[in-house]
Design a protein around this motif. Structure first.
Motif, short mmCIF file in Angstrom:
data_model
loop_
_atom_site.label_atom_id
_atom_site.label_comp_id
_atom_site.label_asym_id
_atom_site.label_seq_id
_atom_site.Cartn_x
_atom_site.Cartn_y
_atom_site.Cartn_z
N ARG A 1 58.27 41.59 94.33
CA ARG A 1 58.91 41.36 95.62
C ARG A 1 60.43 41.29 95.48
NH1 ARG A 1 54.72 36.95 98.37
NH2 ARG A 1 53.20 38.50 99.06
N ARG A 2 60.90 40.70 94.37
CA ARG A 2 62.34 40.64 94.12
C ARG A 2 62.93 42.04 93.98
NH1 ARG A 2 63.08 37.36 89.20
NH2 ARG A 2 63.62 39.22 88.00
N LEU A 3 62.09 42.97 93.50
CA LEU A 3 62.53 44.36 93.32
C LEU A 3 62.25 45.21 94.55
CD1 LEU A 3 61.31 44.83 89.63
CD2 LEU A 3 63.67 44.49 90.41
N GLY A 4 61.83 44.57 95.63
CA GLY A 4 61.65 45.29 96.89
C GLY A 4 60.29 45.91 97.09
N VAL A 5 59.31 45.51 96.27
CA VAL A 5 57.96 46.08 96.37
C VAL A 5 57.03 45.06 97.04
CG1 VAL A 5 55.98 46.97 95.08
CG2 VAL A 5 58.32 47.41 94.26
N GLU A 6 56.36 45.47 98.08
CA GLU A 6 55.36 44.63 98.71
C GLU A 6 54.02 44.83 98.00
OE1 GLU A 6 55.44 42.17 100.88
OE2 GLU A 6 57.61 42.36 100.71
N VAL A 7 53.34 43.75 97.74
CA VAL A 7 52.13 43.82 96.92
C VAL A 7 50.94 43.26 97.69
CG1 VAL A 7 51.13 43.24 94.69
CG2 VAL A 7 53.61 43.35 94.94
N ASP A 8 49.85 44.01 97.69
CA ASP A 8 48.59 43.52 98.24
C ASP A 8 47.72 42.95 97.13
OD1 ASP A 8 49.29 44.39 100.74
OD2 ASP A 8 48.12 46.24 100.64
N PHE A 9 46.82 42.05 97.53
CA PHE A 9 45.84 41.53 96.56
C PHE A 9 44.44 41.73 97.15
CE2 PHE A 9 43.10 38.33 94.66
CZ PHE A 9 43.34 38.57 93.32
N PRO A 10 43.79 42.87 96.81
CA PRO A 10 42.45 43.11 97.34
C PRO A 10 41.47 42.02 96.87
CG PRO A 10 43.39 45.11 96.40
CD PRO A 10 44.27 43.97 95.97
N LEU B 1 52.10 46.53 83.69
CA LEU B 1 53.32 46.10 84.36
C LEU B 1 54.57 46.82 83.86
CD1 LEU B 1 54.86 44.21 86.30
CD2 LEU B 1 54.91 42.52 84.43
N SER B 2 54.77 46.89 82.54
CA SER B 2 56.01 47.50 82.02
C SER B 2 56.06 48.99 82.35
CB SER B 2 56.14 47.27 80.51
OG SER B 2 55.21 48.05 79.79
N GLU B 3 54.91 49.65 82.36
CA GLU B 3 54.88 51.07 82.74
C GLU B 3 55.34 51.25 84.18
OE1 GLU B 3 51.20 53.20 80.52
OE2 GLU B 3 50.66 51.80 82.10
N PHE B 4 54.84 50.37 85.05
CA PHE B 4 55.20 50.49 86.46
C PHE B 4 56.70 50.27 86.66
CE2 PHE B 4 55.69 48.76 90.79
CZ PHE B 4 55.17 49.82 91.52
N LEU B 5 57.25 49.27 85.99
CA LEU B 5 58.67 48.97 86.16
C LEU B 5 59.54 50.12 85.64
CD1 LEU B 5 58.61 45.23 85.03
CD2 LEU B 5 58.87 46.08 87.36
N VAL B 6 59.25 50.60 84.43
CA VAL B 6 60.11 51.60 83.80
C VAL B 6 59.84 53.01 84.33
CG1 VAL B 6 60.73 52.68 81.59
CG2 VAL B 6 60.35 50.19 81.72
N ASP B 7 58.57 53.38 84.47
CA ASP B 7 58.23 54.77 84.83
C ASP B 7 58.25 55.03 86.32
OD1 ASP B 7 57.87 54.97 82.15
OD2 ASP B 7 55.68 55.14 82.21
N VAL B 8 57.79 54.04 87.12
CA VAL B 8 57.68 54.27 88.57
C VAL B 8 58.92 53.76 89.29
CG1 VAL B 8 56.30 53.84 90.63
CG2 VAL B 8 55.17 54.16 88.42
N LEU B 9 59.29 52.50 89.04
CA LEU B 9 60.48 51.95 89.71
C LEU B 9 61.77 52.37 89.05
CD1 LEU B 9 59.40 48.29 90.63
CD2 LEU B 9 59.12 50.40 91.93
N LYS B 10 61.69 52.87 87.79
CA LYS B 10 62.88 53.35 87.06
C LYS B 10 63.90 52.24 86.84
CE LYS B 10 61.25 57.58 87.43
NZ LYS B 10 60.61 58.26 86.27
N VAL B 11 63.41 51.04 86.50
CA VAL B 11 64.31 49.93 86.20
C VAL B 11 63.98 49.35 84.82
CG1 VAL B 11 64.69 49.27 88.60
CG2 VAL B 11 62.83 48.21 87.31
N THR B 12 65.00 48.91 84.11
CA THR B 12 64.79 48.14 82.89
C THR B 12 65.43 46.76 83.02
OG1 THR B 12 66.71 49.24 81.91
CG2 THR B 12 64.53 50.10 81.31
N ASP B 13 66.51 46.67 83.81
CA ASP B 13 67.12 45.37 84.07
C ASP B 13 66.57 44.85 85.40
OD1 ASP B 13 68.65 43.15 84.60
OD2 ASP B 13 70.56 44.08 84.08
N VAL B 14 65.70 43.85 85.31
CA VAL B 14 65.05 43.34 86.53
C VAL B 14 65.72 42.07 87.03
CG1 VAL B 14 62.84 44.37 85.93
CG2 VAL B 14 63.35 42.03 85.18
N GLY B 15 66.91 41.75 86.45
CA GLY B 15 67.65 40.59 86.92
C GLY B 15 67.13 39.26 86.39
N ALA B 16 66.46 39.31 85.24
CA ALA B 16 65.87 38.09 84.68
C ALA B 16 66.88 37.32 83.83
CB ALA B 16 64.64 38.43 83.85
N TYR B 17 66.63 36.03 83.70
CA TYR B 17 67.46 35.15 82.86
C TYR B 17 66.52 34.24 82.08
CZ TYR B 17 70.58 31.27 81.64
OH TYR B 17 71.29 30.30 80.96
#
Length: 251
Positions: free
Chosen positions: A27-36, A113-129
């Motif tokens: 959600r922080r990255l702008g993705v809305e998520v459903d939970f079937p 999860l890491s595949e989705f972030l890097v391959d689909v959303l094209k992000v590696t820096d997700v703003g984490a601390y």
């Protein structure tokens, strides 16, 4: 993009904070998520122990629950591997063309999860601390079945405040392996002890991985050794920010 969370059995039962972290992160990255709500087990325990026919209704439930989504994201390389590679074996054996077609449609859309972030959303820096000394254990299925490679490490290296240290023998299995730990308990414990020894050698405060099954096994060994090293899922580190740390969920 319609995205669904496949939370997995172990996270649902034992580590709900991991599934919550995935939702918070996406959600922080702008993705809305459903939970079937109809989702259940991916069926891997049955497939791994040879009960392929018994896995048919489980696979059918899986594809029914996640049909129609553009992507299915899961905080587990093991369960993603099962959906992408084992479900087709089960479907072919069933002789049901409709099930085979459904598996062929849903399976390729399942991402660790890491595949989705890097391959689909094209992000590696997700703003984490995350201001801790951390070492990363790449789990067997994420490495060998999915081929996630260095995606988790790319994400961790972009986390602000983290001190990421190399793990000796990182690609060696922790010894859990689902039913392997049940069938071969002594070997499993010995492999876990080797993994724990390497983790202690790094001087890390935290060991991180993309599968809570492996972390449960590793954490059990580290706890019995009173090592003081804690285990944290990758999703929980990536979801952590200066404003909202995960200190309260460390185990």
């Amino acid at each position: 993009m319609r995205v669904a969370l496949m939370v997995t059995c172990i996270n649902d039962a034992l580590y709900p904070s991991t599934g919550q972290a995935v939702v918070r992160l996406l959600r922080r990255l702008g993705v809305e998520v459903d939970f079937p709500m109809a989702q259940t087990c991916c069926g891997q325990p049955m497939v791994n122990t040879g009960y392929l026919d018994e896995a048919v209704p489980v696979v059918r439930t899986f594809v029914d629950a996640f049909a129609g989504y553009d992507a299915v994201v899961t905080p587990s390389g093991s369960c993603a591997g099962s959906a992408r590679h084992q479900h087709s074996i089960v479907a072919r054996r069933s002789g049901d063309p409709a099930l085979q077609e459904a598996v062929a449609e849903v399976g390729p859309k399942v991402y660790e999860l890491s595949e989705f972030l890097v391959d689909v959303l094209k992000v590696t820096d997700v703003g984490a601390y995350y201001p801790h000394r951390v070492t990363y254990h790449p789990t067997c299925h994420s490495l060998r079945m999915l081929g996630v490679g260095d995606r988790p490490r790319q994400l961790l290296e972009a986390v602000r405040g983290i001190r990421l240290v190399d793990l000796p023998g990182a690609d060696q299995c922790c010894g859990f392996g689902g039913t392997f730990a049940v069938k071969n308990a002594d070997t499993s414990v010995a492999m876990g002890a080797d993994k724990a020894r390497h983790i202690r050698e790094t001087g890390a405060e935290i060991v991180v991985a993309g599968d809570n099954s492996c972390l449960t096994h590793i954490g059990g060994v580290l706890s019995r050794q009173r090592s003081g090293v804690r285990t944290v899922h990758l999703a929980e580190i990536l979801a952590s920010t200066e404003a909202r740390s995960i200190e309260g969920t460390l185990r």
